[in-house]
Design a protein around this motif. Structure first.
Motif, short mmCIF file in Angstrom:
data_model
loop_
_atom_site.label_atom_id
_atom_site.label_comp_id
_atom_site.label_asym_id
_atom_site.label_seq_id
_atom_site.Cartn_x
_atom_site.Cartn_y
_atom_site.Cartn_z
N SER A 251 0.83 -1.20 0.00
CA SER A 251 0.00 0.00 0.00
C SER A 251 0.86 1.26 0.00
O SER A 251 0.62 2.20 -0.78
N PHE A 252 1.87 1.28 0.84
CA PHE A 252 2.75 2.45 0.92
C PHE A 252 3.44 2.70 -0.42
O PHE A 252 3.47 3.83 -0.92
N ALA A 253 4.02 1.65 -1.01
CA ALA A 253 4.76 1.81 -2.27
C ALA A 253 3.83 2.18 -3.43
O ALA A 253 4.13 3.08 -4.22
N VAL A 254 2.70 1.49 -3.52
CA VAL A 254 1.77 1.71 -4.63
C VAL A 254 1.15 3.11 -4.56
O VAL A 254 1.17 3.88 -5.54
N PHE A 255 0.61 3.48 -3.40
CA PHE A 255 -0.12 4.74 -3.32
C PHE A 255 0.80 5.96 -3.22
O PHE A 255 0.41 7.06 -3.62
N LYS A 360 -10.56 14.77 -14.23
CA LYS A 360 -11.85 15.09 -14.83
C LYS A 360 -12.98 14.92 -13.82
O LYS A 360 -14.06 15.50 -13.96
N SER A 361 -12.73 14.09 -12.79
CA SER A 361 -13.76 13.79 -11.80
C SER A 361 -13.82 14.79 -10.66
O SER A 361 -14.75 14.75 -9.85
N GLY A 362 -12.81 15.66 -10.54
CA GLY A 362 -12.83 16.63 -9.47
C GLY A 362 -11.47 16.93 -8.88
O GLY A 362 -10.43 16.61 -9.47
N LYS A 363 -11.50 17.54 -7.69
CA LYS A 363 -10.27 17.92 -6.99
C LYS A 363 -10.16 17.08 -5.72
O LYS A 363 -11.12 16.98 -4.95
N PHE A 364 -8.96 16.53 -5.49
CA PHE A 364 -8.78 15.57 -4.40
C PHE A 364 -7.53 15.87 -3.58
O PHE A 364 -6.56 16.45 -4.07
N ILE A 365 -7.59 15.44 -2.33
CA ILE A 365 -6.41 15.40 -1.45
C ILE A 365 -6.20 13.95 -1.06
O ILE A 365 -7.12 13.29 -0.56
N VAL A 366 -4.99 13.46 -1.30
CA VAL A 366 -4.64 12.07 -0.98
C VAL A 366 -3.57 12.07 0.11
O VAL A 366 -2.55 12.77 0.00
N LEU A 367 -3.81 11.31 1.16
CA LEU A 367 -2.84 11.13 2.23
C LEU A 367 -2.31 9.70 2.20
O LEU A 367 -3.09 8.76 2.00
N VAL A 368 -1.00 9.54 2.40
CA VAL A 368 -0.40 8.21 2.49
C VAL A 368 0.45 8.17 3.75
O VAL A 368 1.34 9.02 3.94
N LYS A 407 -8.62 11.43 11.56
CA LYS A 407 -8.53 10.15 10.85
C LYS A 407 -7.37 9.35 11.39
O LYS A 407 -6.32 9.90 11.74
N THR A 408 -7.54 8.05 11.42
CA THR A 408 -6.43 7.17 11.76
C THR A 408 -6.09 6.35 10.52
O THR A 408 -6.90 5.54 10.05
N LEU A 409 -4.90 6.59 9.99
CA LEU A 409 -4.46 5.87 8.80
C LEU A 409 -3.88 4.52 9.20
O LEU A 409 -3.11 4.41 10.16
N SER A 410 -4.25 3.49 8.46
CA SER A 410 -3.68 2.16 8.71
C SER A 410 -2.21 2.13 8.33
O SER A 410 -1.68 3.09 7.73
N LYS A 411 -1.52 1.08 8.67
CA LYS A 411 -0.09 0.95 8.34
C LYS A 411 0.10 1.08 6.82
O LYS A 411 -0.45 0.31 6.05
N GLY A 412 0.88 2.10 6.41
CA GLY A 412 1.08 2.34 4.98
C GLY A 412 -0.20 2.69 4.25
O GLY A 412 -0.24 2.67 3.02
N GLY A 413 -1.23 3.03 4.99
CA GLY A 413 -2.57 3.23 4.42
C GLY A 413 -2.83 4.63 3.92
O GLY A 413 -2.00 5.53 4.01
N ILE A 414 -4.06 4.81 3.42
CA ILE A 414 -4.41 6.06 2.75
C ILE A 414 -5.70 6.66 3.28
O ILE A 414 -6.48 5.99 3.96
#
Length: 420
Positions: A251-255, A360-368, A407-414
């Motif tokens: 998850s960490f590497a991919v995201f 095209k779908s919108g504006k996002f914030i991604v946390l890893v 929010k509580t992120l899982s190990k290597g999570g998003i």
């Protein structure tokens, strides 16, 4: 006589000036990208079957079930045709590999496969040495001219190795050098951040993020995408020990890669290989007997999440990437103040990657989550006049202006939020 010579010389110079550009046209823009999986993030499985295990339609069904949409392996022409017959109607294509690409036999090989519906492109070269770049560049050009509608996949080292150390000032310079020389359809790299040192897990954050920053930057300049490898086969090479894959590591590497704008994820490898004299391979998603391991199910979870958020990452425009935490890694930028719809984002000491993405779908914030061994609490405050939707869980949750979100992120999570 002098005047005749001058007249003749003038003609020859004029002919030279007008004919040379027509005969030798330098490639000034990158070749067009050909997406092997239109409409989707590419998820590539290297080595679909372990040695000694017979390939089968069921095996390919399992590959698709795990979330992959592209495979690659080196076969003979007849073996490729056999593999294609096993795939049948599955939504799966191949990157075919051959040394014919650079031994003068490319035309014959390409003509055999370029109209085959199962062939999305060519696995051209992995980690070319600096001294070989010019030679392979000619082969790359030839391959493109033979089949401009196919992808040419060339993968680079994820850090400065060999003669690159002597000739390049840093990793970004290396990527820029290759990009200007080849004008490739896309870029790719492999850098596996997890390793075992003194019996404990370590993460090469500096090297990993340096590579991602370089790929992100050069990709922006060239307006061509990049792919990232992830390590899914455990191995030991000399003193280097890479651990078995699990959900957190993958998850960490991919995201992290997707958050930097990667359009392809390549797993090395799907099936376990037999150990060599220099490398001891100990596990992968599929073991040497052809059985699924725990890592197969972990990869399926991660790949399912990639597909669920395809609208966030596919053809993304990554506006900015920032990092939080007590340590800011080499070549990265610390988050300071507002980003997107949030007036602030705070985390624990381990920190998180924060990416602002537009599609095209919108504006996002991604946390890893940087941390692959522990969960991490993150607090986000929505800015005035802004609203967001938390897309992370199955049920969407909306928050109004100046809301505080924990929010509580899982190990290597998003965690993924959309501005609404």
């Amino acid at each position: 006589m002098k005047n005749n010579h001058r007249f003749l010389s003038s003609i020859l110079i004029a002919v030279f000036m007008f004919t040379i550009p027509m005969c030798v046209k330098a490639q000034t823009k990158n070749y067009p990208y050909v997406n092997p999986t239109p409409g989707e993030i590419t998820i590539l499985a290297s080595t679909p079957f372990p040695p000694g295990v017979k390939s089968s339609h069921q095996g390919y069904e399992d590959i698709v079930d795990c979330g992959f949409n592209l495979v690659t392996e080196g076969y003979s022409t007849q073996n490729y045709l056999h593999e294609f017959s096993l795939i049948g109607n599955l939504k799966l294509k191949y990157l075919v590999a051959s040394t014919d690409f650079y031994n003068g036999k490319a035309k014959s090989f390409v003509n055999t496969f370029k109209r085959n519906k199962y062939v999305a492109g060519w696995k051209f070269k992995d980690e070319p040495a600096y001294k070989d770049l010019a030679t392979y560049q000619k082969s790359y050009q030839e391959l493109y001219q033979l089949a401009p509608d196919k992808l040419i996949f060339m993968n680079l080292f994820g850090s400065l190795e060999g003669d690159y150390k002597k000739t390049m000032k840093d990793y970004k310079a290396m990527v820029e050098y290759v990009d200007k020389m080849y004008r490739p359809q896309m870029l790719s790299f492999d850098m596996y951040p997890m390793f075992i040192k003194n019996g404990k897990l370590s993460v090469a954050y500096d090297t990993f993020f340096t590579a991602l920053e370089a790929m992100y930057s050069v990709s922006k300049q060239s307006q061509r995408p990049f792919w990232s490898y992830v390590q899914s086969m455990a191995f030991k090479a000399g003193t280097t020990v890479r651990p078995p894959a699990n959900e957190a590591y993958l998850s960490f590497a991919v995201f992290s890669a997707l958050a930097y704008g990667a359009q392809g994820i390549a797993y090395w490898t799907y099936a376990q290989r037999k150990s060599s004299s220099t490398e001891n391979y100990t596990s992968a998603l599929i073991d040497l007997k052809g059985n699924k391991t725990k890592a197969w199910y972990d990869a399926k979870k991660v790949n399912a999440l990639v597909k669920r958020f395809n609208h966030v990452f596919y053809e993304s425009n990554v506006v900015e990437v920032r990092h939080t935490g007590s340590k800011i890694y080499n070549n990265t930028t610390k988050l300071s103040g507002a980003i997107g719809p949030f007036s602030s984002i705070t985390s624990g000491n381990a920190g998180v990657l924060v990416s602002r993405i537009e599609t095209k779908s919108g504006k996002f914030i991604v946390l890893v989550n940087h941390d692959v061994t522990a969960t991490q609490k993150v607090t986000l405050k929505v800015a005035k006049t802004k609203k967001v939707a938390d897309l992370t869980d199955a049920k969407e949750t909306q928050y109004g202006e100046e809301s505080q979100i924990s929010k509580t992120l899982s190990k290597g999570g998003i965690a993924i939020f959309q501005e609404i």
